[in-house]
Design a protein around this motif. Structure first.
Motif, PDB file in Angstrom:
ATOM      1  N   GLY A   1     -25.117  -1.316 -13.670  1.00  0.00           N
ATOM      2  CA  GLY A   1     -26.115  -2.365 -13.506  1.00  0.00           C
ATOM      3  C   GLY A   1     -26.430  -2.586 -12.037  1.00  0.00           C
ATOM      4  O   GLY A   1     -26.252  -1.708 -11.206  1.00  0.00           O
ATOM      5  N   TYR A   2     -26.875  -3.770 -11.703  1.00  0.00           N
ATOM      6  CA  TYR A   2     -27.178  -4.101 -10.317  1.00  0.00           C
ATOM      7  C   TYR A   2     -25.925  -4.611  -9.619  1.00  0.00           C
ATOM      8  O   TYR A   2     -25.171  -5.387 -10.190  1.00  0.00           O
ATOM      9  N   VAL A   3     -25.740  -4.191  -8.387  1.00  0.00           N
ATOM     10  CA  VAL A   3     -24.661  -4.700  -7.557  1.00  0.00           C
ATOM     11  C   VAL A   3     -25.335  -5.510  -6.462  1.00  0.00           C
ATOM     12  O   VAL A   3     -26.102  -4.967  -5.671  1.00  0.00           O
ATOM     13  N   THR A   4     -25.056  -6.791  -6.414  1.00  0.00           N
ATOM     14  CA  THR A   4     -25.763  -7.684  -5.501  1.00  0.00           C
ATOM     15  C   THR A   4     -24.794  -8.420  -4.583  1.00  0.00           C
ATOM     16  O   THR A   4     -23.585  -8.435  -4.818  1.00  0.00           O
ATOM     17  N   THR A   5     -25.356  -9.054  -3.567  1.00  0.00           N
ATOM     18  CA  THR A   5     -24.555  -9.930  -2.729  1.00  0.00           C
ATOM     19  C   THR A   5     -24.234 -11.191  -3.531  1.00  0.00           C
ATOM     20  O   THR A   5     -24.861 -11.470  -4.565  1.00  0.00           O
TER      21      THR A   5
ATOM     22  N   GLN B   1     -29.731 -15.893  -9.148  1.00  0.00           N
ATOM     23  CA  GLN B   1     -30.025 -15.494 -10.521  1.00  0.00           C
ATOM     24  C   GLN B   1     -31.476 -15.061 -10.730  1.00  0.00           C
ATOM     25  O   GLN B   1     -32.074 -15.320 -11.767  1.00  0.00           O
ATOM     26  N   ARG B   2     -32.033 -14.401  -9.719  1.00  0.00           N
ATOM     27  CA  ARG B   2     -33.310 -13.728  -9.945  1.00  0.00           C
ATOM     28  C   ARG B   2     -33.005 -12.463 -10.717  1.00  0.00           C
ATOM     29  O   ARG B   2     -31.892 -12.287 -11.207  1.00  0.00           O
ATOM     30  N   TYR B   3     -33.958 -11.558 -10.815  1.00  0.00           N
ATOM     31  CA  TYR B   3     -33.792 -10.413 -11.701  1.00  0.00           C
ATOM     32  C   TYR B   3     -32.495  -9.646 -11.439  1.00  0.00           C
ATOM     33  O   TYR B   3     -31.694  -9.435 -12.350  1.00  0.00           O
ATOM     34  N   GLU B   4     -32.270  -9.211 -10.177  1.00  0.00           N
ATOM     35  CA  GLU B   4     -31.094  -8.399  -9.889  1.00  0.00           C
ATOM     36  C   GLU B   4     -29.803  -9.182 -10.098  1.00  0.00           C
ATOM     37  O   GLU B   4     -28.854  -8.693 -10.697  1.00  0.00           O
ATOM     38  N   GLY B   5     -29.773 -10.411  -9.570  1.00  0.00           N
ATOM     39  CA  GLY B   5     -28.571 -11.234  -9.702  1.00  0.00           C
ATOM     40  C   GLY B   5     -28.243 -11.551 -11.144  1.00  0.00           C
ATOM     41  O   GLY B   5     -27.088 -11.540 -11.551  1.00  0.00           O
ATOM     42  N   ALA B   6     -29.271 -11.810 -11.921  1.00  0.00           N
ATOM     43  CA  ALA B   6     -29.056 -12.127 -13.335  1.00  0.00           C
ATOM     44  C   ALA B   6     -28.685 -10.886 -14.144  1.00  0.00           C
ATOM     45  O   ALA B   6     -28.115 -10.996 -15.232  1.00  0.00           O
ATOM     46  N   SER B   7     -28.992  -9.712 -13.604  1.00  0.00           N
ATOM     47  CA  SER B   7     -28.689  -8.464 -14.315  1.00  0.00           C
ATOM     48  C   SER B   7     -27.359  -7.856 -13.896  1.00  0.00           C
ATOM     49  O   SER B   7     -26.953  -6.833 -14.437  1.00  0.00           O
ATOM     50  N   GLY B   8     -26.693  -8.458 -12.919  1.00  0.00           N
ATOM     51  CA  GLY B   8     -25.398  -7.939 -12.485  1.00  0.00           C
ATOM     52  C   GLY B   8     -24.346  -8.139 -13.566  1.00  0.00           C
ATOM     53  O   GLY B   8     -24.258  -9.208 -14.167  1.00  0.00           O
ATOM     54  N   LEU B   9     -23.557  -7.112 -13.817  1.00  0.00           N
ATOM     55  CA  LEU B   9     -22.596  -7.162 -14.923  1.00  0.00           C
ATOM     56  C   LEU B   9     -21.239  -7.742 -14.536  1.00  0.00           C
ATOM     57  O   LEU B   9     -20.503  -8.206 -15.388  1.00  0.00           O
ATOM     58  N   TYR B  10     -20.889  -7.694 -13.233  1.00  0.00           N
ATOM     59  CA  TYR B  10     -19.511  -7.984 -12.852  1.00  0.00           C
ATOM     60  C   TYR B  10     -19.319  -9.224 -12.002  1.00  0.00           C
ATOM     61  O   TYR B  10     -18.254  -9.426 -11.442  1.00  0.00           O
ATOM     62  N   GLY B  11     -20.335 -10.043 -11.854  1.00  0.00           N
ATOM     63  CA  GLY B  11     -20.173 -11.313 -11.183  1.00  0.00           C
ATOM     64  C   GLY B  11     -20.487 -11.290  -9.699  1.00  0.00           C
ATOM     65  O   GLY B  11     -20.882 -10.271  -9.136  1.00  0.00           O
TER      66      GLY B  11
END
Length: 89
Positions: free
Chosen positions: A37-41, A48-58
């Protein structure tokens, strides 16, 4: 995702300034037979925009990725140095 990419590059730059074991290249590779999925800061995750909300691991996933990749690179460098020592003796 761009912020996570910048954070990863910044971490790599910090490592390069403190660890001068030799010349090497960085290769960014995806998972095989898996999906991360997405890995975000942490900030992107909290927004919790698209990438943050799509991150699987927190929110701490990027820090974990950085730590694990740094450990793996260290092991590869150490293993390469050991093989080089053995072949030259």
């Amino acid at each position: 995702a761009r912020a996570a990419e910048r954070a990863a590059r910044d971490a790599e730059d910090r490592k390069n300034t403190t660890d001068r074991r030799g010349s090497w290249s960085v290769v960014v590779n995806g998972l095989a037979n898996g999906y991360s999925g997405y890995v975000t800061t942490e900030q992107e995750y909290e927004e919790q925009r698209y990438e943050g909300a799509s991150g699987l691991y927190g929110p701490n996933a990027l820090r974990l990725y950085e730590r694990v990749v740094a450990e793996l690179v260290g092991e590869l460098v150490d293993d390469g140095a050991e093989k080089k020592r053995k072949s030259s003796s």
